[in-house]
Design a protein around this motif. Structure first.
Motif, short mmCIF file in Angstrom:
data_model
loop_
_atom_site.label_atom_id
_atom_site.label_comp_id
_atom_site.label_asym_id
_atom_site.label_seq_id
_atom_site.Cartn_x
_atom_site.Cartn_y
_atom_site.Cartn_z
N ALA A 13 26.38 52.19 35.64
CA ALA A 13 27.32 51.24 35.05
C ALA A 13 28.78 51.52 35.45
CB ALA A 13 27.18 51.22 33.53
N PRO A 14 29.25 52.77 35.39
CA PRO A 14 30.65 53.02 35.79
C PRO A 14 30.93 52.63 37.24
CG PRO A 14 29.80 54.88 34.54
CD PRO A 14 28.63 54.00 34.86
N GLU A 15 29.96 52.89 38.12
CA GLU A 15 30.16 52.55 39.53
C GLU A 15 30.21 51.03 39.72
OE1 GLU A 15 28.94 56.67 39.30
OE2 GLU A 15 28.04 54.87 38.43
N HIS A 16 29.32 50.31 39.04
CA HIS A 16 29.35 48.84 39.13
C HIS A 16 30.69 48.31 38.62
CE1 HIS A 16 25.26 48.38 40.47
NE2 HIS A 16 24.77 49.01 39.42
N LEU A 17 31.19 48.89 37.52
CA LEU A 17 32.45 48.43 36.96
C LEU A 17 33.62 48.72 37.91
CD1 LEU A 17 33.54 48.65 33.28
CD2 LEU A 17 35.16 49.26 35.08
N ALA A 18 33.62 49.90 38.51
CA ALA A 18 34.70 50.25 39.43
C ALA A 18 34.72 49.34 40.65
CB ALA A 18 34.57 51.72 39.87
N LEU A 19 33.55 49.06 41.21
CA LEU A 19 33.47 48.17 42.37
C LEU A 19 33.96 46.78 42.03
CD1 LEU A 19 29.97 49.27 43.72
CD2 LEU A 19 32.15 49.57 44.91
N GLU A 20 33.53 46.25 40.88
CA GLU A 20 33.93 44.91 40.48
C GLU A 20 35.43 44.84 40.16
OE1 GLU A 20 33.27 40.83 39.67
OE2 GLU A 20 32.02 42.35 40.65
N ALA A 21 35.96 45.91 39.57
CA ALA A 21 37.39 45.93 39.25
C ALA A 21 38.24 45.84 40.51
CB ALA A 21 37.74 47.20 38.47
N VAL A 22 37.89 46.59 41.53
CA VAL A 22 38.66 46.55 42.78
C VAL A 22 38.55 45.17 43.42
CG1 VAL A 22 38.86 47.49 45.11
CG2 VAL A 22 38.52 49.03 43.17
N ARG A 23 37.36 44.60 43.41
CA ARG A 23 37.17 43.26 43.99
C ARG A 23 37.95 42.19 43.24
NH1 ARG A 23 31.34 44.70 44.96
NH2 ARG A 23 30.95 44.09 42.80
N ARG A 24 37.91 42.26 41.92
CA ARG A 24 38.46 41.18 41.11
C ARG A 24 39.91 41.43 40.69
NH1 ARG A 24 35.72 37.09 37.80
NH2 ARG A 24 33.80 37.88 38.76
N ILE A 25 40.23 42.66 40.32
CA ILE A 25 41.57 42.96 39.81
C ILE A 25 42.52 43.38 40.93
CG2 ILE A 25 42.88 44.33 38.14
CD1 ILE A 25 40.83 42.42 36.93
N GLY A 26 41.98 43.97 42.00
CA GLY A 26 42.83 44.41 43.10
C GLY A 26 43.80 43.34 43.59
N PRO A 27 43.32 42.13 43.91
CA PRO A 27 44.23 41.08 44.38
C PRO A 27 45.27 40.69 43.33
CG PRO A 27 41.96 40.54 44.95
CD PRO A 27 41.90 41.72 44.03
N GLN A 28 44.90 40.70 42.06
CA GLN A 28 45.85 40.38 41.00
C GLN A 28 46.94 41.44 40.90
OE1 GLN A 28 43.77 39.79 37.32
NE2 GLN A 28 42.44 38.18 38.14
N ALA A 29 46.54 42.70 41.00
CA ALA A 29 47.51 43.79 40.93
C ALA A 29 48.48 43.73 42.10
CB ALA A 29 46.78 45.14 40.90
#
Length: 228
Positions: free
Chosen positions: A29-45
């Motif tokens: 679960a932590p790995e899935h969350l980290a991957l999704e965060a970079v994909r989804r939040i990275g561009p916003q940041a």
């Protein structure tokens, strides 16, 4: 900093697809969350950092990072005070929202200091900063496994494991990632009033500690001149 400069609020909670992956594969679960965060939040940041620098050219990276940290620590505090559901499901939701909020904060801090928030290495940073893995090498290996499991049919198949056991395992993994003592947090959800008090304190404390570690990682190192 104006309200327009604040971090995006459209991704306050983990997306539904991520929840489905984490429930199907709670071990990672932590790995899935980290991957999704970079994909989804990275561009916003990245967009936030560029927008803030354009509007406030004299604002230092340190001040930008501090502004983002204040915002996300407040988000974490609120998420701990407001329970969306009772019992174990509610505790798991709380942990997921907190871990997602913390991941968002780390990526915004990285962007504030000039690190690329969309780079795959940020997922590795997340797992090490959140102490899911002690070193980057093991974090990268686990991320590779999780990424591979996203693509296989088994991840989408129905598990024979009872839902309660899946949710308990997922709750503990997310609590580990969020830096909250899982047993106390999960038990507190069953005690009226205790979840609010413990959640508010534990969420903000864990998030503030993570913020300090993130700044230490991304803050540019100053070079001390050698004595002559």
């Amino acid at each position: 900093m104006t309200e327009e400069d604040e971090p995006e609020s459209s991704t306050v909670v983990p997306p539904g697809g991520l929840w489905a992956r984490m429930k199907a594969d709670p071990q990672y679960a932590p790995e899935h969350l980290a991957l999704e965060a970079v994909r989804r939040i990275g561009p916003q940041a990245r967009a936030w950092a560029e927008r803030t620098r354009a509007r406030h050219p004299r604002m230092s990276p340190e001040a930008m990072a501090e502004a983002a940290i204040r915002r996300f620590v407040n988000h974490a505090r609120v998420s701990g005070a407001v329970s969306g559901a009772a019992g174990l499901p509610g505790a798991v939701i709380d942990m997921g929202v907190l871990a997602w909020t913390q991941a968002r904060m780390v990526l915004y801090v990285a962007a504030a200091y000039g690190a690329d928030p969309e780079h795959p290495d940020r997922a590795t940073d997340l797992l090490v900063l959140q102490r899911v893995h002690k070193i980057a090498e093991t974090a990268r290996l686990a991320l590779g496994v999780a990424a591979g499991r996203e693509r296989i049919d088994a991840l989408r198949s129905r598990s024979d494991t009872p839902l309660a056991r899946v949710m308990l395992r997922l709750g503990f993994k997310l609590a580990q990632m969020a830096g909250v003592r899982a047993a106390k947090r999960l038990v507190a959800k069953a005690v009226p009033g205790a979840a609010v008090v413990l959640g508010t304190w534990a969420n903000s404390s864990a998030t503030s500690s993570l913020a300090a570690r993130s700044q230490e990682l991304y803050r540019p190192r100053t070079t001390v001149p050698a004595p002559r």
